[in-house]
Write a protein that holds these residues in place. Structure first.
Motif, PDB file in Angstrom:
ATOM      1  N   THR A  26       0.875  -1.212   0.103  1.00 53.78           N
ATOM      2  CA  THR A  26      -0.144   0.058  -0.078  1.00 53.78           C
ATOM      3  C   THR A  26       0.896   1.311   0.104  1.00 53.78           C
ATOM      4  O   THR A  26       1.864   1.213   0.747  1.00 53.78           O
ATOM      5  CB  THR A  26      -0.860  -0.017   1.234  1.00 53.78           C
ATOM      6  N   THR A  27       0.368   2.040  -0.750  1.00 54.52           N
ATOM      7  CA  THR A  27       1.213   3.346  -0.817  1.00 54.52           C
ATOM      8  C   THR A  27       0.787   4.280   0.089  1.00 54.52           C
ATOM      9  O   THR A  27      -0.116   4.366   0.485  1.00 54.52           O
ATOM     10  CB  THR A  27       0.898   4.347  -2.296  1.00 54.52           C
ATOM     11  N   ILE A  28       1.819   5.049   0.930  1.00 52.04           N
ATOM     12  CA  ILE A  28       1.860   6.046   1.910  1.00 52.04           C
ATOM     13  C   ILE A  28       2.577   7.215   1.653  1.00 52.04           C
ATOM     14  O   ILE A  28       3.649   6.946   1.121  1.00 52.04           O
ATOM     15  CB  ILE A  28       2.041   5.275   3.305  1.00 52.04           C
ATOM     16  N   THR A  50       6.008   2.814   0.328  1.00 52.39           N
ATOM     17  CA  THR A  50       5.078   1.841   0.460  1.00 52.39           C
ATOM     18  C   THR A  50       5.207   1.449   2.000  1.00 52.39           C
ATOM     19  O   THR A  50       6.255   2.046   2.740  1.00 52.39           O
ATOM     20  CB  THR A  50       5.457   0.752  -0.339  1.00 52.39           C
ATOM     21  N   ILE A  51       4.150   0.918   2.540  1.00 50.18           N
ATOM     22  CA  ILE A  51       4.120   0.602   3.840  1.00 50.18           C
ATOM     23  C   ILE A  51       5.307  -0.345   4.392  1.00 50.18           C
ATOM     24  O   ILE A  51       6.029  -0.076   5.034  1.00 50.18           O
ATOM     25  CB  ILE A  51       3.027  -0.308   4.198  1.00 50.18           C
ATOM     26  N   GLU A  52       5.604  -1.431   3.443  1.00 51.97           N
ATOM     27  CA  GLU A  52       6.877  -2.278   3.388  1.00 51.97           C
ATOM     28  C   GLU A  52       7.974  -1.291   3.805  1.00 51.97           C
ATOM     29  O   GLU A  52       8.842  -1.623   4.647  1.00 51.97           O
ATOM     30  CB  GLU A  52       6.956  -3.139   2.312  1.00 51.97           C
ATOM     31  N   GLY A  81     -12.449   0.407  12.807  1.00 55.06           N
ATOM     32  CA  GLY A  81     -11.749  -0.585  12.036  1.00 55.06           C
ATOM     33  C   GLY A  81     -10.254  -0.666  12.560  1.00 55.06           C
ATOM     34  O   GLY A  81      -9.662  -1.417  11.788  1.00 55.06           O
ATOM     35  N   MET A  82      -9.901   0.205  13.490  1.00 50.08           N
ATOM     36  CA  MET A  82      -8.484   0.217  13.889  1.00 50.08           C
ATOM     37  C   MET A  82      -8.481  -0.389  15.489  1.00 50.08           C
ATOM     38  O   MET A  82      -7.396   0.015  16.096  1.00 50.08           O
ATOM     39  CB  MET A  82      -7.913   1.697  13.968  1.00 50.08           C
ATOM     40  N   THR A  83      -9.544  -0.734  15.757  1.00 48.28           N
ATOM     41  CA  THR A  83      -9.670  -1.305  17.191  1.00 48.28           C
ATOM     42  C   THR A  83      -8.528  -2.161  17.665  1.00 48.28           C
ATOM     43  O   THR A  83      -8.165  -2.995  16.964  1.00 48.28           O
ATOM     44  CB  THR A  83     -10.952  -2.007  17.666  1.00 48.28           C
ATOM     45  N   LYS A 123      -4.130   2.411   8.395  1.00 49.56           N
ATOM     46  CA  LYS A 123      -4.458   1.170   9.162  1.00 49.56           C
ATOM     47  C   LYS A 123      -3.432   0.339   8.761  1.00 49.56           C
ATOM     48  O   LYS A 123      -3.105  -0.599   9.751  1.00 49.56           O
ATOM     49  CB  LYS A 123      -5.793   0.796   8.358  1.00 49.56           C
ATOM     50  N   GLU A 124      -2.694   0.047   7.579  1.00 53.29           N
ATOM     51  CA  GLU A 124      -2.062  -0.809   7.323  1.00 53.29           C
ATOM     52  C   GLU A 124      -0.555  -0.697   7.920  1.00 53.29           C
ATOM     53  O   GLU A 124       0.026  -1.507   8.496  1.00 53.29           O
ATOM     54  CB  GLU A 124      -1.612  -0.736   5.846  1.00 53.29           C
ATOM     55  N   LEU A 125      -0.174   0.643   8.127  1.00 51.72           N
ATOM     56  CA  LEU A 125       0.995   1.068   8.937  1.00 51.72           C
ATOM     57  C   LEU A 125       1.009   0.704  10.394  1.00 51.72           C
ATOM     58  O   LEU A 125       1.690  -0.062  11.000  1.00 51.72           O
ATOM     59  CB  LEU A 125       1.274   2.486   8.952  1.00 51.72           C
ATOM     60  N   LEU A 126      -0.310   0.851  10.907  1.00 50.43           N
ATOM     61  CA  LEU A 126      -0.568   0.368  12.519  1.00 50.43           C
ATOM     62  C   LEU A 126      -0.457  -1.057  12.511  1.00 50.43           C
ATOM     63  O   LEU A 126       0.158  -1.411  13.613  1.00 50.43           O
ATOM     64  CB  LEU A 126      -1.979   1.022  12.730  1.00 50.43           C
TER      65      LEU A 126
END
Length: 224
Positions: free
Chosen positions: A6-8, A54-56, A118-120, A87-90
């Motif tokens: 995912t791009t960030i 990217t997240i990676e 969605g981030m619980t 969310k993906e970073l978290l």
């Protein structure tokens, strides 16, 4: 489909940061902000579309820090302007570090409740609400007193409850970071006139001073 690729958009990451929560923290500044509070000290993070990775790649860059970090603070820019990437970073951080995660947002918590659901379990504590340039500044870890500290997990309760207190002189410290092209970044939560005093001192010593807060006080420009 979301995932590690995912791009960030990130402005910068740094370790250690000691002024945005307890302990030695990884500081992550996301790039892009649609709120643009007058007087913001991070106007350089307003423009969208910069600093894309990217997240990676972001997680790889922080790999050596995860073992030593007491916490992670995510700011910006506005993290919730990139909710899927956030969310993906978290998730990536939570799977790699035992640190607490604190997020700063200029949105009222009520307006991002759908994202938060969605981030619980991924955010331990959140400081919400826009910075008010003319508001009082008497609370720890806030730029203005209207901002609220929310503790969502037991770790957030344990680590961040001590910040429900009046601001102290110790809270006015700054971390200094040097950019690759010579810029000096300061991490922390300044008092309203701190940068003015710093600029006056440096100008009196014949240095030329320009801060991102100066730009934010003038409002958006074509370059932002």
């Amino acid at each position: 489909m979301s995932g590690p690729m995912t791009t960030i958009s990130l402005s910068r990451i740094h370790f250690p940061v000691t002024t945005l929560g307890p302990g030695n923290r990884i500081g992550i500044w996301m790039q892009g902000c649609s709120i643009r509070c007058p007087g913001c000290i991070s106007a350089d993070t307003w423009a969208a579309g910069r600093g894309q990775t990217t997240i990676e790649q972001a997680l790889i860059a922080m790999t050596d820090w995860f073992l030593h970090a007491d916490g992670v603070t995510i700011s910006g820019g506005e993290p919730f302007d990139q909710p899927d990437a956030l969310k993906e970073l978290l998730r990536g951080i939570r799977g790699r570090a035992k640190a607490d995660i604190l997020v700063f947002s200029g949105y009222p918590v009520e307006s991002i409740s759908q994202h938060l659901e969605g981030m619980t379990g991924l955010i331990d504590a959140l400081i919400s609400d826009p910075y008010e340039v003319d508001g009082p500044q008497t609370k720890a870890l806030r730029g203005s007193d209207n901002q609220r500290l929310h503790r969502f997990t037991s770790l957030g309760q344990t680590r961040l409850s001590s910040y429900e207190r009046p601001i102290s002189a110790q809270d006015r410290r700054f971390d200094l970071m040097m950019g690759e092209t010579g810029e000096v970044w300061m991490a922390g939560i300044p008092g309203r006139d701190d940068f003015k005093r710093l600029a006056t001192i440096l100008t009196d010593q014949h240095h030329q001073v320009f801060t991102t807060q100066d730009r934010s006080l003038r409002g958006p420009t074509g370059s932002q």
